[in-house]
Design a protein around this motif. Structure first.
Motif, PDB file in Angstrom:
ATOM      1  N   MET A   1      14.445 -23.238   1.941  1.00 12.80           N
ATOM      2  CA  MET A   1      14.343 -21.846   1.505  1.00 12.80           C
ATOM      3  C   MET A   1      14.863 -21.740   0.079  1.00 12.80           C
ATOM      4  SD  MET A   1      15.684 -19.900   4.945  1.00 12.80           S
ATOM      5  CE  MET A   1      15.240 -18.296   4.307  1.00 12.80           C
ATOM      6  N   SER A   2      13.958 -21.525  -0.857  1.00 17.74           N
ATOM      7  CA  SER A   2      14.324 -21.534  -2.263  1.00 17.74           C
ATOM      8  C   SER A   2      14.524 -20.114  -2.778  1.00 17.74           C
ATOM      9  CB  SER A   2      13.232 -22.226  -3.089  1.00 17.74           C
ATOM     10  OG  SER A   2      12.005 -21.545  -2.962  1.00 17.74           O
ATOM     11  N   VAL A   3      15.305 -20.037  -3.823  1.00 19.78           N
ATOM     12  CA  VAL A   3      15.541 -18.770  -4.518  1.00 19.78           C
ATOM     13  C   VAL A   3      14.894 -18.882  -5.889  1.00 19.78           C
ATOM     14  CG1 VAL A   3      17.276 -17.209  -5.441  1.00 19.78           C
ATOM     15  CG2 VAL A   3      17.711 -18.420  -3.297  1.00 19.78           C
ATOM     16  N   ARG A   4      14.041 -17.922  -6.230  1.00 18.16           N
ATOM     17  CA  ARG A   4      13.335 -17.992  -7.503  1.00 18.16           C
ATOM     18  C   ARG A   4      13.841 -16.900  -8.442  1.00 18.16           C
ATOM     19  NH1 ARG A   4       9.296 -14.123  -7.953  1.00 18.16           N
ATOM     20  NH2 ARG A   4       8.749 -12.984  -6.053  1.00 18.16           N
ATOM     21  N   PRO A   5      13.744 -17.168  -9.750  1.00 20.60           N
ATOM     22  CA  PRO A   5      14.145 -16.120 -10.704  1.00 20.60           C
ATOM     23  C   PRO A   5      13.148 -14.968 -10.691  1.00 20.60           C
ATOM     24  CG  PRO A   5      13.155 -17.978 -11.852  1.00 20.60           C
ATOM     25  CD  PRO A   5      13.302 -18.398 -10.417  1.00 20.60           C
ATOM     26  N   PHE A   6      13.612 -13.800 -11.037  1.00 23.62           N
ATOM     27  CA  PHE A   6      12.767 -12.608 -11.056  1.00 23.62           C
ATOM     28  C   PHE A   6      12.612 -12.103 -12.474  1.00 23.62           C
ATOM     29  CE2 PHE A   6      13.756 -12.763  -6.632  1.00 23.62           C
ATOM     30  CZ  PHE A   6      12.641 -12.216  -6.020  1.00 23.62           C
ATOM     31  N   ARG A   7      11.416 -11.665 -12.759  1.00 21.34           N
ATOM     32  CA  ARG A   7      11.132 -11.067 -14.055  1.00 21.34           C
ATOM     33  C   ARG A   7      10.538  -9.687 -13.826  1.00 21.34           C
ATOM     34  NH1 ARG A   7      11.419 -14.839 -18.123  1.00 21.34           N
ATOM     35  NH2 ARG A   7      11.414 -17.024 -17.432  1.00 21.34           N
ATOM     36  N   MET A   8      10.855  -8.781 -14.689  1.00 27.19           N
ATOM     37  CA  MET A   8      10.285  -7.439 -14.638  1.00 27.19           C
ATOM     38  C   MET A   8       9.753  -7.105 -16.018  1.00 27.19           C
ATOM     39  SD  MET A   8      12.058  -3.805 -13.569  1.00 27.19           S
ATOM     40  CE  MET A   8      12.071  -4.215 -11.823  1.00 27.19           C
ATOM     41  N   SER A   9       8.535  -6.636 -16.084  1.00 24.41           N
ATOM     42  CA  SER A   9       7.947  -6.284 -17.373  1.00 24.41           C
ATOM     43  C   SER A   9       8.674  -5.089 -17.965  1.00 24.41           C
ATOM     44  CB  SER A   9       6.462  -5.959 -17.212  1.00 24.41           C
ATOM     45  OG  SER A   9       6.297  -4.740 -16.497  1.00 24.41           O
ATOM     46  N   ALA A  10       8.578  -4.971 -19.296  1.00 25.48           N
ATOM     47  CA  ALA A  10       9.174  -3.824 -19.970  1.00 25.48           C
ATOM     48  C   ALA A  10       8.556  -2.526 -19.469  1.00 25.48           C
ATOM     49  CB  ALA A  10       8.983  -3.956 -21.479  1.00 25.48           C
ATOM     50  N   ALA A  11       7.258  -2.566 -19.175  1.00 27.21           N
ATOM     51  CA  ALA A  11       6.589  -1.363 -18.681  1.00 27.21           C
ATOM     52  C   ALA A  11       7.136  -0.943 -17.327  1.00 27.21           C
ATOM     53  CB  ALA A  11       5.079  -1.595 -18.597  1.00 27.21           C
ATOM     54  N   SER A  12       7.379  -1.911 -16.440  1.00 26.22           N
ATOM     55  CA  SER A  12       7.925  -1.588 -15.121  1.00 26.22           C
ATOM     56  C   SER A  12       9.341  -1.054 -15.236  1.00 26.22           C
ATOM     57  CB  SER A  12       7.904  -2.826 -14.223  1.00 26.22           C
ATOM     58  OG  SER A  12       6.581  -3.201 -13.910  1.00 26.22           O
ATOM     59  N   PHE A  13      10.151  -1.660 -16.093  1.00 28.40           N
ATOM     60  CA  PHE A  13      11.519  -1.184 -16.297  1.00 28.40           C
ATOM     61  C   PHE A  13      11.506   0.249 -16.806  1.00 28.40           C
ATOM     62  CE2 PHE A  13      15.251  -0.410 -18.886  1.00 28.40           C
ATOM     63  CZ  PHE A  13      16.288  -0.870 -18.084  1.00 28.40           C
ATOM     64  N   ASP A  14      10.656   0.511 -17.793  1.00 29.13           N
ATOM     65  CA  ASP A  14      10.613   1.854 -18.374  1.00 29.13           C
ATOM     66  C   ASP A  14      10.104   2.874 -17.360  1.00 29.13           C
ATOM     67  OD1 ASP A  14      11.619   0.923 -20.768  1.00 29.13           O
ATOM     68  OD2 ASP A  14       9.651   0.695 -21.709  1.00 29.13           O
ATOM     69  N   ALA A  15       9.171   2.457 -16.492  1.00 28.08           N
ATOM     70  CA  ALA A  15       8.689   3.368 -15.447  1.00 28.08           C
ATOM     71  C   ALA A  15       9.818   3.726 -14.488  1.00 28.08           C
ATOM     72  CB  ALA A  15       7.524   2.733 -14.687  1.00 28.08           C
ATOM     73  N   LEU A  16      10.653   2.757 -14.147  1.00 31.16           N
ATOM     74  CA  LEU A  16      11.805   3.034 -13.292  1.00 31.16           C
ATOM     75  C   LEU A  16      12.792   3.954 -14.005  1.00 31.16           C
ATOM     76  CD1 LEU A  16      12.221  -0.502 -11.757  1.00 31.16           C
ATOM     77  CD2 LEU A  16      12.150   1.595 -10.411  1.00 31.16           C
ATOM     78  N   ALA A  17      13.018   3.708 -15.288  1.00 26.48           N
ATOM     79  CA  ALA A  17      13.941   4.548 -16.046  1.00 26.48           C
ATOM     80  C   ALA A  17      13.479   5.997 -16.064  1.00 26.48           C
ATOM     81  CB  ALA A  17      14.080   4.025 -17.476  1.00 26.48           C
ATOM     82  N   ARG A  18      12.178   6.199 -16.050  1.00 22.96           N
ATOM     83  CA  ARG A  18      11.633   7.549 -16.088  1.00 22.96           C
ATOM     84  C   ARG A  18      11.560   8.175 -14.694  1.00 22.96           C
ATOM     85  NH1 ARG A  18       9.257   9.027 -20.844  1.00 22.96           N
ATOM     86  NH2 ARG A  18       7.828  10.450 -19.763  1.00 22.96           N
TER      87      ARG A  18
END
Length: 372
Positions: A1-18
């Motif tokens: 069972m591996s753990v992978r790094p996560f990436r979030m696009s700037a657009a997704s981050f900004d959508a969450l911020a809004r």
């Protein structure tokens, strides 16, 4: 069972911020929290190597039925147990690492019965009720006997499933019809509703950072209040997941701050959570104005857009935000500034401003009396 790094696009981050994020954003947050839980489990295994057979069983189920393991790791009770146990073992405090065996057995049971079978309740054999609210959306009504919760939460052990199903369904229908974006996000991010006893003040709801995916709430026979609670607690859930991925606050002590929705000064993290939650509250009432057009929704929208803006300005002036935290708060502020320009009847604005003044005056009186 591996753990992978996560990436979030700037657009997704900004959508969450809004205040949004959509279904895809919620899936990223859920998957990231699952990875966090697995990291805690690996830490537990490192401290207790004798648990290797339980981990091997979980890994075997992962190879054959990965969705079953994901469902179990996503259960809020597993998240609470894993986080608290890993931290307790590091500090040499009492813990129950052997419950890893219960997690593995829950995964076996889930895999054996298929994805349509209710998730076996890990970490406590409590009775779980499936709340089918329609449109393929279900939640677990879970009285939570797995432990790990603050003493102040008034968990109800004798909730009437029929009554809960009736009123949660009505609240859900209001949300789905008038607030479809919120409903979509809530269905992706939240899987468990844990009933609370009514508080002396009436209805109450809460979330806990470690119990990602669970909303704790008492029952009310008012669909609008249920829909509002879902919108409010969804924001807390999203921010808890986002803070797994991004350092929004600088380390260290930041003091306490006025929050125009609480009677006591709040630490910076509490102010951040409250501001983001009340961005969701303001958005709820903004959409409700379209539904009923009544003065109540006008006042609520006016009140909470102003309160949210005050929270943003306090956060930005605090000196406690990281660069990414400042970007997040500026995203909130941009939305609230847009909403502040929307026309609202003058009488509603006046009532909202009076409520804000009264709250501030009571808060100041309380602070002064406490320091005298």
């Amino acid at each position: 069972m591996s753990v992978r790094p996560f990436r979030m696009s700037a657009a997704s981050f900004d959508a969450l911020a809004r205040g949004g994020g959509g279904a895809d954003g919620m899936r990223v947050l859920v998957a990231a929290r699952r990875s966090r839980t697995l990291l805690f489990i690996r830490s537990i295994l490192a401290a207790r190597p004798a648990l290797q057979p339980d981990f091997d069983l979980l890994s075997e189920v992962q190879r054959k039925a990965p969705q079953a393991v994901s469902a179990v790791l996503d259960h809020p009770a597993v998240g609470v147990w894993a986080a608290q146990t890993a931290v307790a073992l590091v500090h040499g405090e009492p813990a129950a690492p052997e419950r890893l065996g219960e997690v593995a057995i829950a995964a076996v049971e889930r895999a054996s019965h298929g994805p349509g079978f209710p998730l076996p309740p890990p970490l406590g054999r409590n009775v779980v009720t499936e709340l089918d609210v329609g449109d393929g959306v279900t939640f677990q009504l879970d009285p939570w006997q797995g432990g790990g919760l603050p003493d102040g939460l008034r968990i109800s052990r004798d909730a009437d499933p029929g009554l809960w199903r009736e009123w949660i369904t009505l609240g859900w229908h209001l949300l789905a019809q008038a607030h479809p974006g919120v409903a979509t996000e809530f269905a992706e991010a939240v899987s468990v509703i844990t009933p609370l006893r009514s508080s002396p003040a009436g209805f109450s709801s809460a979330t806990l950072a470690d119990a990602f995916g669970c909303v704790f709430m008492s029952l009310t026979r008012d669909p609008e209040v249920i829909g509002l609670a879902f919108a409010h607690e969804l924001q807390h859930t999203k921010l808890a997941g986002l803070m797994d991925l991004f350092p929004l606050l600088r380390p260290g002590r930041h003091g306490t701050f006025y929050a125009p929705w609480r009677p006591e000064p709040r630490p910076l993290v509490g102010l951040l959570h409250g501001t983001y939650a009340h961005l969701g509250v303001a958005g709820f009432w903004r959409r409700q104005r379209v539904q009923d057009g009544g003065p109540h929704a006008d006042v609520e929208f006016s009140h909470w857009r102003a309160a949210g803006l005050l929270g943003c300005r306090t956060l930005l002036a605090s000196g406690g935000l990281t660069a990414v935290g400042e970007r997040f708060v500026l995203g909130m502020q941009d939305v609230l500034l847009d909403w502040a320009a929307e026309p609202v009847p003058a009488s509603a604005i006046a009532t909202a401003e009076e409520r804000m003044r009264e709250h501030r005056d009571l808060w100041l009186a309380s602070v002064h009396s406490g320091s005298s």
